[in-house]
Scaffold this motif. Structure first.
Motif, PDB file in Angstrom:
ATOM      1  N   SER A  13       0.813  -1.201   0.000  1.00  0.00           N
ATOM      2  CA  SER A  13       0.000   0.000   0.000  1.00  0.00           C
ATOM      3  C   SER A  13       0.854   1.262   0.000  1.00  0.00           C
ATOM      4  CB  SER A  13      -0.917   0.002   1.226  1.00  0.00           C
ATOM      5  OG  SER A  13      -0.153  -0.064   2.420  1.00  0.00           O
ATOM      6  N   TYR A  14       2.114   1.157   0.472  1.00  0.00           N
ATOM      7  CA  TYR A  14       2.976   2.337   0.503  1.00  0.00           C
ATOM      8  C   TYR A  14       3.296   2.838  -0.895  1.00  0.00           C
ATOM      9  CZ  TYR A  14       6.631  -1.009  -0.675  1.00  0.00           C
ATOM     10  OH  TYR A  14       7.377  -1.966  -1.303  1.00  0.00           O
ATOM     11  N   ALA A  15       3.129   1.969  -1.896  1.00  0.00           N
ATOM     12  CA  ALA A  15       3.479   2.357  -3.253  1.00  0.00           C
ATOM     13  C   ALA A  15       2.422   3.217  -3.917  1.00  0.00           C
ATOM     14  CB  ALA A  15       3.717   1.113  -4.114  1.00  0.00           C
ATOM     15  N   LEU A  16       1.262   3.365  -3.304  1.00  0.00           N
ATOM     16  CA  LEU A  16       0.182   4.142  -3.898  1.00  0.00           C
ATOM     17  C   LEU A  16       0.214   5.563  -3.371  1.00  0.00           C
ATOM     18  CD1 LEU A  16      -2.681   1.497  -3.679  1.00  0.00           C
ATOM     19  CD2 LEU A  16      -1.130   1.964  -5.582  1.00  0.00           C
ATOM     20  N   VAL A  29      -2.787   6.532  -0.959  1.00  0.00           N
ATOM     21  CA  VAL A  29      -3.145   5.630   0.140  1.00  0.00           C
ATOM     22  C   VAL A  29      -2.072   5.708   1.217  1.00  0.00           C
ATOM     23  CG1 VAL A  29      -3.548   3.241   0.802  1.00  0.00           C
ATOM     24  CG2 VAL A  29      -4.399   4.074  -1.398  1.00  0.00           C
ATOM     25  N   ARG A  30      -2.510   5.919   2.441  1.00  0.00           N
ATOM     26  CA  ARG A  30      -1.565   5.963   3.550  1.00  0.00           C
ATOM     27  C   ARG A  30      -1.355   4.559   4.083  1.00  0.00           C
ATOM     28  NH1 ARG A  30      -2.092  10.405   8.359  1.00  0.00           N
ATOM     29  NH2 ARG A  30       0.059  10.290   9.135  1.00  0.00           N
ATOM     30  N   ALA A  31      -0.095   4.161   4.205  1.00  0.00           N
ATOM     31  CA  ALA A  31       0.211   2.796   4.624  1.00  0.00           C
ATOM     32  C   ALA A  31      -0.130   2.582   6.088  1.00  0.00           C
ATOM     33  CB  ALA A  31       1.696   2.503   4.387  1.00  0.00           C
ATOM     34  N   TRP A  34       3.022  14.193   6.889  1.00  0.00           N
ATOM     35  CA  TRP A  34       3.160  14.796   5.554  1.00  0.00           C
ATOM     36  C   TRP A  34       3.389  13.734   4.484  1.00  0.00           C
ATOM     37  CZ3 TRP A  34       6.566  16.555   9.616  1.00  0.00           C
ATOM     38  CH2 TRP A  34       6.001  17.584  10.390  1.00  0.00           C
ATOM     39  N   TRP A  35       2.752  12.601   4.662  1.00  0.00           N
ATOM     40  CA  TRP A  35       2.939  11.452   3.782  1.00  0.00           C
ATOM     41  C   TRP A  35       2.505  11.726   2.344  1.00  0.00           C
ATOM     42  CZ3 TRP A  35      -1.388   9.340   1.411  1.00  0.00           C
ATOM     43  CH2 TRP A  35      -2.619   9.817   1.875  1.00  0.00           C
ATOM     44  N   ASP A  36       1.604  12.706   2.146  1.00  0.00           N
ATOM     45  CA  ASP A  36       1.069  12.944   0.810  1.00  0.00           C
ATOM     46  C   ASP A  36       1.637  14.206   0.153  1.00  0.00           C
ATOM     47  OD1 ASP A  36      -0.110  14.702   2.565  1.00  0.00           O
ATOM     48  OD2 ASP A  36      -2.129  14.497   1.737  1.00  0.00           O
ATOM     49  N   SER A  48      14.270   4.869  -2.456  1.00  0.00           N
ATOM     50  CA  SER A  48      14.202   6.126  -3.224  1.00  0.00           C
ATOM     51  C   SER A  48      12.813   6.352  -3.814  1.00  0.00           C
ATOM     52  CB  SER A  48      15.253   6.133  -4.348  1.00  0.00           C
ATOM     53  OG  SER A  48      16.558   6.057  -3.811  1.00  0.00           O
ATOM     54  N   ASP A  49      11.772   5.846  -3.110  1.00  0.00           N
ATOM     55  CA  ASP A  49      10.402   6.037  -3.594  1.00  0.00           C
ATOM     56  C   ASP A  49       9.611   6.984  -2.697  1.00  0.00           C
ATOM     57  OD1 ASP A  49      10.055   4.526  -1.337  1.00  0.00           O
ATOM     58  OD2 ASP A  49       9.089   2.832  -2.322  1.00  0.00           O
ATOM     59  N   HIS A  50      10.281   7.547  -1.693  1.00  0.00           N
ATOM     60  CA  HIS A  50       9.656   8.531  -0.794  1.00  0.00           C
ATOM     61  C   HIS A  50       8.411   7.981  -0.116  1.00  0.00           C
ATOM     62  CE1 HIS A  50      12.373  11.627  -2.290  1.00  0.00           C
ATOM     63  NE2 HIS A  50      12.124  11.180  -3.495  1.00  0.00           N
ATOM     64  N   SER A  51       8.437   6.720   0.229  1.00  0.00           N
ATOM     65  CA  SER A  51       7.276   6.079   0.839  1.00  0.00           C
ATOM     66  C   SER A  51       7.677   5.328   2.106  1.00  0.00           C
ATOM     67  CB  SER A  51       6.625   5.106  -0.145  1.00  0.00           C
ATOM     68  OG  SER A  51       6.114   5.816  -1.260  1.00  0.00           O
TER      69      SER A  51
END
Length: 238
Positions: free
Chosen positions: A97-100, A103-105, A112-114, A217-220
């Motif tokens: 789910s972190y890859a979306l 959507v918050r994992a 500031w996840w988004d 390096s996906d900022h998730s």
């Protein structure tokens, strides 16, 4: 001597002024007076302009003016394209789910996840690190553990450590804060390849459960388990 000079000079002056000039007429052997000189006889050249040259069209360069409104429109379109590219890239990475992007994992309490990361034009978080970098996430967790979840923050870039994770271990030492090869809950797991994470728990076999941002390096947000010896542990600052 004066008389002799006068006799020589006066006739020369009279001859120069009074006598007509002469020119050579091409093709003739005689001299003629300049008053009888003819350009046609002298075969003077005439200048002729070709038909192609005289008929060439006159061309003037054109130009377009870029207005302030069109510049702003182009900027907004570029930003929207970057957001779409980032969302598409995240959606293509992995199945968690972190890859979306929207959507918050589960387990992620980073506020500031988004927000847009620096790679795509984002700015600094309230903690003065770039949004969704590993250092910003860990700084958030250290504030949370200290009971601070809003401004004024206890820890930020100015009094914690730099924006580059590789410098955190040295800066911990410079502050006089303890570091160790033994993990403790709430410590910072420091990796020499320019990354930091948060120690969430320790297993009975000694392995360490960590939480982190931007490990791929996906900022998730991610969770993983590592051997205790894989990191140096920077204990929570006082």
């Amino acid at each position: 001597m004066r008389v002799l000079a006068t006799v020589l000079v006066v006739p020369a002056i009279v001859g120069t002024v009074a006598l007509p000039a002469y020119a050579i007429i091409p093709g003739g052997a005689e001299f003629g007076a300049s008053g009888e000189f003819s350009l046609s006889v002298a075969e003077a050249q005439d200048v002729s302009v070709g038909a192609l040259a005289s008929g060439a069209p006159i061309v003037s360069d054109g130009y377009a003016v870029t207005t302030k409104a069109s510049i702003e429109e182009a900027r907004l379109a570029a930003e929207e394209a970057e957001r779409a590219q980032w969302a598409s890239e995240l959606a293509s990475r992995g199945g968690g789910s972190y890859a979306l992007y929207t959507v918050r994992a589960e387990g992620d309490d980073y506020p500031w996840w988004d927000q847009l990361p620096d790679d795509y034009g984002g700015g600094l978080s309230p903690l003065r690190y770039y949004y969704r970098e590993c250092v910003d996430f860990v700084a958030w967790r250290l504030n949370r553990d200290a009971g601070v979840t809003s401004a004024p923050w206890k820890w930020d870039w100015s009094n914690l450590a730099s924006g580059s994770a590789y410098a955190w271990a040295d800066e911990w030492v410079s502050h006089g804060w303890p570091t160790s090869s033994t993990p403790v809950v709430g410590a910072v797991a420091w990796f020499p390849y320019n990354h930091v994470a948060y120690v969430q728990s320790i297993n009975s076999d000694g392995s360490v459960n960590i939480e982190e941002y931007n490990q791929n390096s996906d900022h998730s947000y991610h969770q993983r388990t590592i051997p205790a010896g894989d990191a140096l542990y920077l204990y929570p600052p006082a």
